[in-house]
Design a protein around this motif. Sequence first.
Motif, PDB file in Angstrom:
ATOM      1  N   ASP A 182       0.853  -1.180   0.000  1.00 28.80           N
ATOM      2  CA  ASP A 182       0.000   0.000   0.000  1.00 28.80           C
ATOM      3  C   ASP A 182       0.896   1.240   0.000  1.00 28.80           C
ATOM      4  O   ASP A 182       2.118   1.130  -0.066  1.00 28.80           O
ATOM      5  N   ILE A 183       0.308   2.419   0.062  1.00 28.87           N
ATOM      6  CA  ILE A 183       1.077   3.656  -0.028  1.00 28.87           C
ATOM      7  C   ILE A 183       2.035   3.813   1.150  1.00 28.87           C
ATOM      8  O   ILE A 183       3.128   4.354   1.015  1.00 28.87           O
ATOM      9  N   GLN A 184       1.669   3.286   2.317  1.00 34.08           N
ATOM     10  CA  GLN A 184       2.530   3.397   3.495  1.00 34.08           C
ATOM     11  C   GLN A 184       3.701   2.429   3.447  1.00 34.08           C
ATOM     12  O   GLN A 184       4.638   2.552   4.226  1.00 34.08           O
ATOM     13  N   GLY A 185       3.675   1.438   2.572  1.00 33.83           N
ATOM     14  CA  GLY A 185       4.759   0.475   2.458  1.00 33.83           C
ATOM     15  C   GLY A 185       4.475  -0.863   3.101  1.00 33.83           C
ATOM     16  O   GLY A 185       5.358  -1.713   3.163  1.00 33.83           O
ATOM     17  N   ASN A 186       3.249  -1.077   3.566  1.00 31.68           N
ATOM     18  CA  ASN A 186       2.883  -2.369   4.150  1.00 31.68           C
ATOM     19  C   ASN A 186       2.607  -3.376   3.039  1.00 31.68           C
ATOM     20  O   ASN A 186       1.852  -3.093   2.107  1.00 31.68           O
ATOM     21  N   VAL A 187       3.205  -4.556   3.134  1.00 32.73           N
ATOM     22  CA  VAL A 187       3.083  -5.564   2.081  1.00 32.73           C
ATOM     23  C   VAL A 187       1.660  -6.098   2.038  1.00 32.73           C
ATOM     24  O   VAL A 187       1.092  -6.495   3.053  1.00 32.73           O
ATOM     25  N   VAL A 188       1.086  -6.107   0.831  1.00 38.14           N
ATOM     26  CA  VAL A 188      -0.257  -6.644   0.621  1.00 38.14           C
ATOM     27  C   VAL A 188      -0.142  -8.051   0.049  1.00 38.14           C
ATOM     28  O   VAL A 188      -0.663  -9.006   0.612  1.00 38.14           O
ATOM     29  N   THR A 189       0.556  -8.205  -1.077  1.00 35.23           N
ATOM     30  CA  THR A 189       0.794  -9.508  -1.681  1.00 35.23           C
ATOM     31  C   THR A 189       2.194  -9.533  -2.264  1.00 35.23           C
ATOM     32  O   THR A 189       2.819  -8.488  -2.460  1.00 35.23           O
ATOM     33  N   TRP A 190       2.664 -10.729  -2.577  1.00 34.80           N
ATOM     34  CA  TRP A 190       3.963 -10.871  -3.222  1.00 34.80           C
ATOM     35  C   TRP A 190       3.952 -12.149  -4.042  1.00 34.80           C
ATOM     36  O   TRP A 190       3.101 -13.015  -3.870  1.00 34.80           O
ATOM     37  N   SER A 191       4.935 -12.248  -4.921  1.00 29.71           N
ATOM     38  CA  SER A 191       5.118 -13.452  -5.709  1.00 29.71           C
ATOM     39  C   SER A 191       6.563 -13.500  -6.174  1.00 29.71           C
ATOM     40  O   SER A 191       7.225 -12.460  -6.267  1.00 29.71           O
ATOM     41  N   SER A 192       7.058 -14.683  -6.458  1.00 26.92           N
ATOM     42  CA  SER A 192       8.417 -14.826  -6.961  1.00 26.92           C
ATOM     43  C   SER A 192       8.431 -15.878  -8.056  1.00 26.92           C
ATOM     44  O   SER A 192       7.480 -16.656  -8.203  1.00 26.92           O
ATOM     45  N   SER A 193       9.523 -15.918  -8.810  1.00 27.20           N
ATOM     46  CA  SER A 193       9.591 -16.872  -9.912  1.00 27.20           C
ATOM     47  C   SER A 193       9.673 -18.299  -9.399  1.00 27.20           C
ATOM     48  O   SER A 193       9.151 -19.217 -10.028  1.00 27.20           O
ATOM     49  N   GLY A 194      10.313 -18.510  -8.252  1.00 29.48           N
ATOM     50  CA  GLY A 194      10.349 -19.847  -7.672  1.00 29.48           C
ATOM     51  C   GLY A 194       8.982 -20.284  -7.172  1.00 29.48           C
ATOM     52  O   GLY A 194       8.607 -21.445  -7.293  1.00 29.48           O
ATOM     53  N   ALA A 195       8.214 -19.341  -6.615  1.00 28.84           N
ATOM     54  CA  ALA A 195       6.873 -19.667  -6.123  1.00 28.84           C
ATOM     55  C   ALA A 195       5.912 -19.971  -7.268  1.00 28.84           C
ATOM     56  O   ALA A 195       4.928 -20.685  -7.076  1.00 28.84           O
ATOM     57  N   CYS A 196       6.199 -19.446  -8.456  1.00 34.63           N
ATOM     58  CA  CYS A 196       5.354 -19.714  -9.616  1.00 34.63           C
ATOM     59  C   CYS A 196       5.759 -20.993 -10.341  1.00 34.63           C
ATOM     60  O   CYS A 196       5.184 -21.329 -11.377  1.00 34.63           O
ATOM     61  N   GLY A 197       6.772 -21.688  -9.837  1.00 33.08           N
ATOM     62  CA  GLY A 197       7.129 -22.982 -10.401  1.00 33.08           C
ATOM     63  C   GLY A 197       8.274 -22.967 -11.387  1.00 33.08           C
ATOM     64  O   GLY A 197       8.545 -23.993 -12.024  1.00 33.08           O
ATOM     65  N   PHE A 198       8.978 -21.862 -11.538  1.00 32.95           N
ATOM     66  CA  PHE A 198      10.104 -21.809 -12.457  1.00 32.95           C
ATOM     67  C   PHE A 198      11.370 -22.229 -11.724  1.00 32.95           C
ATOM     68  O   PHE A 198      11.580 -21.840 -10.572  1.00 32.95           O
ATOM     69  N   LYS A 199      12.208 -23.010 -12.391  1.00 27.86           N
ATOM     70  CA  LYS A 199      13.461 -23.457 -11.793  1.00 27.86           C
ATOM     71  C   LYS A 199      14.610 -23.178 -12.748  1.00 27.86           C
ATOM     72  O   LYS A 199      14.438 -23.195 -13.961  1.00 27.86           O
ATOM     73  N   GLY A 200      15.777 -22.927 -12.163  1.00 29.09           N
ATOM     74  CA  GLY A 200      16.995 -22.797 -12.955  1.00 29.09           C
ATOM     75  C   GLY A 200      16.978 -21.601 -13.880  1.00 29.09           C
ATOM     76  O   GLY A 200      16.564 -20.506 -13.520  1.00 29.09           O
ATOM     77  N   SER A 201      17.410 -21.815 -15.113  1.00 27.92           N
ATOM     78  CA  SER A 201      17.554 -20.711 -16.068  1.00 27.92           C
ATOM     79  C   SER A 201      16.213 -20.201 -16.572  1.00 27.92           C
ATOM     80  O   SER A 201      16.147 -19.124 -17.169  1.00 27.92           O
ATOM     81  N   ARG A 202      15.121 -20.946 -16.344  1.00 29.02           N
ATOM     82  CA  ARG A 202      13.802 -20.474 -16.779  1.00 29.02           C
ATOM     83  C   ARG A 202      13.324 -19.290 -15.952  1.00 29.02           C
ATOM     84  O   ARG A 202      12.393 -18.590 -16.349  1.00 29.02           O
ATOM     85  N   LYS A 203      13.941 -19.061 -14.792  1.00 31.54           N
ATOM     86  CA  LYS A 203      13.582 -17.903 -13.975  1.00 31.54           C
ATOM     87  C   LYS A 203      13.961 -16.600 -14.652  1.00 31.54           C
ATOM     88  O   LYS A 203      13.405 -15.555 -14.351  1.00 31.54           O
ATOM     89  N   ALA A 204      14.933 -16.634 -15.560  1.00 34.06           N
ATOM     90  CA  ALA A 204      15.450 -15.419 -16.187  1.00 34.06           C
ATOM     91  C   ALA A 204      14.678 -15.018 -17.435  1.00 34.06           C
ATOM     92  O   ALA A 204      14.990 -14.003 -18.045  1.00 34.06           O
ATOM     93  N   THR A 205      13.687 -15.777 -17.844  1.00 31.83           N
ATOM     94  CA  THR A 205      12.990 -15.489 -19.095  1.00 31.83           C
ATOM     95  C   THR A 205      11.959 -14.380 -18.909  1.00 31.83           C
ATOM     96  O   THR A 205      11.446 -14.171 -17.810  1.00 31.83           O
ATOM     97  N   PRO A 206      11.650 -13.658 -19.968  1.00 31.49           N
ATOM     98  CA  PRO A 206      10.596 -12.643 -19.883  1.00 31.49           C
ATOM     99  C   PRO A 206       9.225 -13.238 -19.557  1.00 31.49           C
ATOM    100  O   PRO A 206       8.405 -12.586 -18.921  1.00 31.49           O
ATOM    101  N   TYR A 207       8.995 -14.484 -19.970  1.00 31.14           N
ATOM    102  CA  TYR A 207       7.717 -15.128 -19.646  1.00 31.14           C
ATOM    103  C   TYR A 207       7.568 -15.314 -18.138  1.00 31.14           C
ATOM    104  O   TYR A 207       6.471 -15.146 -17.590  1.00 31.14           O
TER     105      TYR A 207
END
Length: 131
Positions: free
Chosen positions: A38-63
């Motif tokens: 939010d505007i104050q800086g409190n985290v609402v949601t997050w995501s990462s490439s590992g949490a989305c199921g990407f491993k290794g060099s596939r984490k670096a892709t634009p997809y």
Amino acid sequence: MFKQKSLSEKNAKRKVFRGVVHIFKTTFNNISIVCVTDIQGNVVTWSSSGACGFKGSRKATPYAAQTVTSNAVRKAIDLGLRQIEINISGPGTGRETAIRSVQNLGIPIFLIKDVTALPHNGCRPPKKRRI
């Protein structure tokens, strides 16, 4: 002394109307994390490439960058997000793709800011590679 929060108060969803999408550290090997606050800086949601199921060099892709960013912003839309600002840092390949994925979700973007850290002649760089 302290009032104990009930289980329903802990799990109550917050309503966020305006937020900031932080796209941290888009390197050439990874887009490590996307965080919606939010505007104050409190985290609402997050995501990462590992949490989305990407491993290794596939984490670096634009997809991977597109998937991670749209995943985090969709979660925030479910909490009532209507307007966003974008802070992006790093020189990686998924920068433009991440911004496009937010635009495709149909939320108005008020500000796109590049917050990549630049040294002001701080640490000495490593010596040149000899191959």
